[in-house]
Design a protein around this motif. Structure first.
Motif, mmCIF file in Angstrom:
data_model
loop_
_atom_site.group_PDB
_atom_site.id
_atom_site.type_symbol
_atom_site.label_atom_id
_atom_site.label_comp_id
_atom_site.label_asym_id
_atom_site.label_seq_id
_atom_site.Cartn_x
_atom_site.Cartn_y
_atom_site.Cartn_z
ATOM 1 N N LEU A 10 32.077 83.152 44.828
ATOM 2 C CA LEU A 10 31.363 82.312 43.861
ATOM 3 C C LEU A 10 30.182 83.060 43.249
ATOM 4 O O LEU A 10 29.914 82.929 42.049
ATOM 5 C CB LEU A 10 30.893 81.016 44.524
ATOM 6 C CG LEU A 10 32.001 80.002 44.815
ATOM 7 C CD1 LEU A 10 31.451 78.836 45.625
ATOM 8 C CD2 LEU A 10 32.627 79.508 43.533
ATOM 9 N N ALA A 11 29.489 83.850 44.055
ATOM 10 C CA ALA A 11 28.363 84.631 43.533
ATOM 11 C C ALA A 11 28.847 85.648 42.507
ATOM 12 O O ALA A 11 28.207 85.854 41.468
ATOM 13 C CB ALA A 11 27.635 85.329 44.678
ATOM 14 N N GLU A 14 29.707 83.752 39.292
ATOM 15 C CA GLU A 14 28.491 83.374 38.570
ATOM 16 C C GLU A 14 27.855 84.580 37.883
ATOM 17 O O GLU A 14 27.381 84.472 36.752
ATOM 18 C CB GLU A 14 27.502 82.710 39.525
ATOM 19 C CG GLU A 14 27.936 81.327 39.949
ATOM 20 C CD GLU A 14 26.990 80.695 40.966
ATOM 21 O OE1 GLU A 14 25.937 81.284 41.283
ATOM 22 O OE2 GLU A 14 27.323 79.602 41.449
ATOM 23 N N LEU A 17 29.918 85.339 34.833
ATOM 24 C CA LEU A 17 29.631 84.372 33.771
ATOM 25 C C LEU A 17 28.309 84.697 33.082
ATOM 26 O O LEU A 17 28.191 84.581 31.857
ATOM 27 C CB LEU A 17 29.595 82.951 34.331
ATOM 28 C CG LEU A 17 30.954 82.339 34.650
ATOM 29 C CD1 LEU A 17 30.778 80.999 35.364
ATOM 30 C CD2 LEU A 17 31.771 82.158 33.398
ATOM 31 N N GLY A 18 27.334 85.116 33.856
ATOM 32 C CA GLY A 18 26.051 85.507 33.269
ATOM 33 C C GLY A 18 26.211 86.686 32.326
ATOM 34 O O GLY A 18 25.623 86.713 31.239
#
Length: 64
Positions: A10-11, A14, A17-18
């Motif tokens: 998940l990290a 994320e 996505l950033g």
């Protein structure tokens, strides 16, 4: 242990996505014009189109 892998995944998602959001706010500059490359590309595209037409004729049972 599986929860740790999920947390790391998940990290990473994320973070990706950033990076995507950042890149979308700052699009890359367009590539410089290269007329020689454009001409070569057009010639190649024409050759491929002719080859595909010949293949279509052969598959259809006609003469190329």
């Amino acid at each position: 242990m599986d929860g740790d892998r999920t947390t790391r995944a998940l990290a990473r998602i994320e973070a990706a996505l950033g990076r995507i959001e950042s890149a979308s706010r700052h699009p890359a500059a367009s590539a410089p014009v290269n007329s020689d490359l454009d001409a070569r590309h057009a010639k190649l595209m024409q050759a491929v189109a002719q080859s595909l037409h010949q293949l279509d004729e052969l598959i259809a049972g006609g003469s190329a």
